[in-house]
Design an enzyme around this catalytic site. Sequence first.
Site, PDB file in Angstrom:
ATOM      1  N   SER A  38       1.703   3.839 -54.023  1.00  0.00           N
ATOM      2  CA  SER A  38       1.531   4.769 -53.165  1.00  0.00           C
ATOM      3  C   SER A  38       3.182   5.259 -51.982  1.00  0.00           C
ATOM      4  O   SER A  38       3.224   5.462 -51.099  1.00  0.00           O
ATOM      5  CB  SER A  38       0.767   4.839 -52.355  1.00  0.00           C
ATOM      6  OG  SER A  38       0.116   5.806 -53.594  1.00  0.00           O
TER       7      SER A  38
ATOM      8  N   LYS B  71       1.117   7.642 -41.470  1.00  0.00           N
ATOM      9  CA  LYS B  71       0.720   8.146 -42.931  1.00  0.00           C
ATOM     10  C   LYS B  71      -0.884   9.403 -42.606  1.00  0.00           C
ATOM     11  O   LYS B  71      -1.919   8.562 -41.436  1.00  0.00           O
ATOM     12  CB  LYS B  71       0.185   6.768 -43.701  1.00  0.00           C
ATOM     13  CG  LYS B  71      -0.003   7.814 -45.094  1.00  0.00           C
ATOM     14  CD  LYS B  71       0.072   6.836 -46.421  1.00  0.00           C
ATOM     15  CE  LYS B  71      -0.412   7.013 -47.732  1.00  0.00           C
ATOM     16  NZ  LYS B  71      -0.354   6.394 -48.477  1.00  0.00           N
TER      17      LYS B  71
ATOM     18  N   SER C  56       0.902   7.939 -52.707  1.00  0.00           N
ATOM     19  CA  SER C  56      -0.067   9.362 -51.680  1.00  0.00           C
ATOM     20  C   SER C  56       0.764   9.353 -50.030  1.00  0.00           C
ATOM     21  O   SER C  56       0.446  10.086 -49.683  1.00  0.00           O
ATOM     22  CB  SER C  56      -1.005   8.589 -51.275  1.00  0.00           C
ATOM     23  OG  SER C  56      -1.662   7.753 -50.587  1.00  0.00           O
TER      24      SER C  56
END
Length: 480
Positions: A180, A81, A156
């Site tokens: 997320s 990520k 996210s």
Amino acid sequence: MDQLVTLDALALSASIRSKEISCREVMQAYLDHIEKINPLVNAIVSLRPAEELLGEAKRADQLLAQGMYLGWMHGMPQAPKDLASCRGIPTSKGSPLSSLKPDLNDAICVARVREAGAIFIGKTNVSEFGLGSNSYNPVFGVTRNAYDTSRIAGGSSGGAGAALAMRMLPVADGSDMMGSLRNPAAFNNVYGFRPTQGRVPYGAGGELFLQQLSTEGPMGRTVADVARLFATQAGYDHHCPMSGDTDVTGDAGQLERDFKGARIGWLGNYDGYLPIEEDVMALCEAALSDFTDLGCKVEQCQPDYPMEKLWETWLVHRHWLVGGNLGACFADPAQRGLLKPEAQWEVESGLHLTAADIFRASAARSDWYRAIHKLFEQYDYLLLPSAQMFPFDTATKWPRKVAGREMDTYHRWMEVVIGPTLAGLPAMSVPVGFGTNGLPMGMQIIGPARDDLGVLQLAHALEGLRPWASQAPLAVARGI
């Protein structure tokens, strides 16, 4: 489409170790697939040059030929990520304020994946600084949903969720503050696991003691893959004093468990408190019968706690922590203008907090933990929807209404995820099927503190009945 990319992570791992397939073949298959598929969803960013990656895959094959096996991820493509540091790749955090120079060090969870043999091909896209459950930013743009590219992928960890669903990664990592890991998993028909706070060391670097809302964790298309990656990520690290050990080994046999007689509490919409779209509730309520089929006893329940107070508590914690992280950027007028309005609002709200405000919020958070713990005296696990609405149009930054109710902040539409976060509990989003609109949805399985293994076991049992994640997006199913 090369069938190599459709293999689950553990199957791919076994094929590499047995030398049925070479690491170079795997890398070439993934790079070809990413070239075709990634433009549809914009999930993988900062992709490294193919010649470099194929060279690293060749070296991984040479090590195998010499009898040197690095671990279960030997030669496996991975893309952390874009909030986590990864040596040799820039970490943009979705912000023009971030340096685009390659990182010199790995985050702890990235280092552990590297030690297990993975080859890092790039990063997965995020929302700016991880704020908001919609992965768009001014650096790389918006990530699109794997099942409908006109819709958002969540956030996210939206890049991770979409890349995983589109078979551009065999398994993926993410982080979770406000859902997320759970929200993108639900929106992309995969599994996302937020572990017990501290099970996966967060960082390292920066402030070590107060950042107790966010945690890194795994995502996968099977529960077994999730458990294996979690076992790789988790465990104490002296750089993170709040970290702890785990009893999850990642062995497939560890996931097997008979749930006959298990007590399950269905929280629903908190007795009407949360606005949740009707079709979302219908999918989750239909899935309750699957738990009954496993032999569980399912009952509706509610925590003895005023839910509006929980939201107020959440706002104080979030303003305080975001303000601490981005306060220096906000103080510089030139940098402030490069922060999205929602980030500026978070920081500005944090500036008005007093020490007494923060203490009261922490006390309220403690009361919430006690209320949830009280439920676990009666129930083994709790269930909640993973989201309050289906993925919305990419042109919308955040919805102003959910189920007819006005949203007063940019993240209120994901209020359903804050309970496990504030209590520090393990929570996993499991797929529960598709709505009448053809879009996927998930439901959270929440366990008591430190029962990460139990949550994984229950998710695995449910997967045996309803392997929803095996239903690939149309672009993958057609072999585009």
